[in-house]
Enzyme design. Structure first.
Site, short mmCIF file in Angstrom:
data_model
loop_
_atom_site.label_atom_id
_atom_site.label_comp_id
_atom_site.label_asym_id
_atom_site.label_seq_id
_atom_site.Cartn_x
_atom_site.Cartn_y
_atom_site.Cartn_z
N GLY A 1 39.42 8.68 57.15
CA GLY A 1 39.43 8.43 58.13
C GLY A 1 38.11 7.94 58.42
N HIS A 2 37.21 8.82 58.37
CA HIS A 2 36.08 8.82 58.83
C HIS A 2 35.26 7.92 57.85
CE1 HIS A 2 31.85 10.33 58.92
NE2 HIS A 2 31.62 10.49 59.74
N GLU B 1 48.62 15.48 63.08
CA GLU B 1 48.09 16.05 62.53
C GLU B 1 47.47 17.22 64.07
OE1 GLU B 1 43.23 16.16 60.52
OE2 GLU B 1 44.81 15.68 59.15
N ASN C 1 43.21 7.76 58.66
CA ASN C 1 43.21 8.39 60.72
C ASN C 1 41.94 7.44 61.72
OD1 ASN C 1 41.73 10.50 61.54
ND2 ASN C 1 42.38 12.21 60.94
N ASP D 1 40.84 8.98 64.13
CA ASP D 1 40.62 9.98 64.78
C ASP D 1 38.91 9.59 65.81
OD1 ASP D 1 42.31 11.33 64.26
OD2 ASP D 1 41.28 12.47 63.73
N HIS D 2 38.29 8.83 64.82
CA HIS D 2 36.68 8.15 64.93
C HIS D 2 36.53 7.16 65.60
CE1 HIS D 2 35.33 12.30 63.55
NE2 HIS D 2 36.11 12.11 62.13
N HIS E 1 39.99 13.69 52.76
CA HIS E 1 39.18 14.92 53.69
C HIS E 1 37.77 14.50 52.65
CE1 HIS E 1 37.20 17.17 56.47
NE2 HIS E 1 36.30 17.38 55.74
N GLY E 2 37.25 13.87 53.55
CA GLY E 2 35.50 13.17 51.97
C GLY E 2 35.72 11.94 50.85
N ARG F 1 31.32 7.13 75.68
CA ARG F 1 30.96 5.57 76.74
C ARG F 1 31.55 6.60 78.04
NH1 ARG F 1 27.07 1.68 76.08
NH2 ARG F 1 27.18 1.31 78.32
N ARG G 1 43.69 17.07 68.91
CA ARG G 1 43.04 18.39 69.08
C ARG G 1 43.16 19.20 70.25
NH1 ARG G 1 38.03 19.72 65.33
NH2 ARG G 1 38.11 21.32 65.95
N HIS H 1 44.94 12.68 65.05
CA HIS H 1 44.38 14.00 65.32
C HIS H 1 44.11 14.94 66.54
CE1 HIS H 1 42.38 18.78 64.28
NE2 HIS H 1 43.35 18.76 64.69
N ARG I 1 38.94 16.05 71.43
CA ARG I 1 37.32 15.63 71.62
C ARG I 1 37.04 13.65 70.88
NH1 ARG I 1 34.29 19.11 66.81
NH2 ARG I 1 35.09 20.69 68.14
N HIS I 2 38.64 13.93 70.60
CA HIS I 2 38.87 12.29 69.87
C HIS I 2 39.61 11.91 70.28
CE1 HIS I 2 39.78 14.62 66.47
NE2 HIS I 2 39.13 14.59 65.88
N THR J 1 33.91 19.10 62.05
CA THR J 1 35.95 18.55 61.35
C THR J 1 36.38 19.71 60.73
OG1 THR J 1 36.74 17.02 60.37
CG2 THR J 1 34.59 17.47 59.48
N THR J 2 37.78 19.47 60.74
CA THR J 2 37.75 20.22 60.04
C THR J 2 37.48 20.72 58.69
OG1 THR J 2 40.49 19.47 60.80
CG2 THR J 2 40.34 20.96 58.91
N GLU K 1 49.34 18.88 52.28
CA GLU K 1 48.06 18.11 51.38
C GLU K 1 46.86 19.13 50.95
OE1 GLU K 1 45.66 14.90 54.32
OE2 GLU K 1 47.15 15.25 55.35
#
Length: 267
Positions: free
Chosen positions: A235-236, A89, A26, A28-29, A213-214, A37, A64, A62, A68-69, A119-120, A170
């Site tokens: 991802g994160h 996503e 992922n 996203d970040h 997730h996580g 910036r 959203r 994702h 936001r990203h 986050t989700t 998932e």
């Protein structure tokens, strides 16, 4: 089942019982950093290309509702410019379904979405939203897009997903991650058992099982070692770890840990 230190229970089933587990990254970040910036750097599409070289099997992004990203243009570029399958996503809304049908990704994962969350948080309430979800699942599936539902590892949610005709679920692994972080053995085991039971049930019902997730270097092997799990989306952690070791090396290390878990070479 045996216990693998702080990361909790690890499966040691024969390697023959474990088909290869795909790694979806992922991105996203990467976009979150860019948006902090403004401008175009760092480019999430460039990150996706690097993921492919490093051993990822797919790219997740994702889009959203608040953008936001990941942005709309990112989704179109990812579909056009990367060779890996794209997993779109998104929330189950008419706007997102329309964009998704236009982008035409390989797959879509429907997730819950609230504006105030970072986050989700938690899985989609499939059992409580059957009517609302049914039409979206049918439209996306009819367009040849593989539909996945992001759900908590709960029997009622797994059965509801299967009843709606979604081919993939998932499993949300966030509660397991939190238990490992707290290093509470009883809680670790309880959360792991929920994931294992949901994965086994989903497989028995004919669903393809993914998880995410996580997940990180510390806890991924326990989940990757479950034979029904066919794909992990991470991802994160990988984007964060890239600050210290580079995105390429972070993905390669995650790939190694997943592959070792599938063959019983656990650390």
């Amino acid at each position: 089942m045996t216990t693998g230190g702080d990361s909790g229970p690890l499966q040691r089933n024969p390697a023959a019982d474990r088909p290869r587990c795909r790694l979806g990254v992922n991105i996203d970040h990467v976009a979150t950093i860019r948006n902090a910036r403004g401008g175009v750097h760092p480019d999430p599409v460039r990150a996706a290309h690097l993921c492919a070289v490093a051993g990822a099997d797919g790219i997740t992004a994702h889009l959203r509702e608040d953008r936001r990203h990941i942005r709309d243009a990112d989704m179109y570029r990812l579909k056009e410019e990367i060779s890996l399958p794209l997993n779109f996503e998104m929330a189950a809304t008419a706007e997102m379904v329309g964009i998704c049908l236009d982008v035409a990704p390989h797959a879509v994962c429907l997730v819950p979405e609230r504006r105030a969350e970072r986050t989700t948080e938690g899985g989609l309430d499939v059992a409580g939203q059957r009517e609302a979800l049914a039409a979206f699942i049918d439209r996306l599936g009819s367009a040849g897009i593989r539909v996945s539902l992001f759900i908590d590892p709960d029997e009622a949610q797994v059965r509801a997903a299967q009843a709606l005709g979604a081919p993939v679920i998932e499993l949300h692994t966030g509660a397991y991650h939190e238990a490992v972080q707290a290093t509470t053995p009883v809680r670790i085991q309880a959360e792991f058992d929920k994931i294992e039971a949901a994965a086994d049930l989903g497989e028995a019902l004919g669903l393809e099982i993914h998880a995410g997730h996580g997940l990180d270097f510390q806890n991924v092997q326990a989940i990757a070692g479950l034979p029904p799990i066919r794909e992990l989306n991470i991802g994160h952690f990988l984007v964060g770890e890239a600050v210290f070791m580079g995105l390429d090396q972070a993905i390669r290390e995650m790939r190694r840990l997943i592959d070792d878990a599938r063959t019983g070479m656990l650390v």
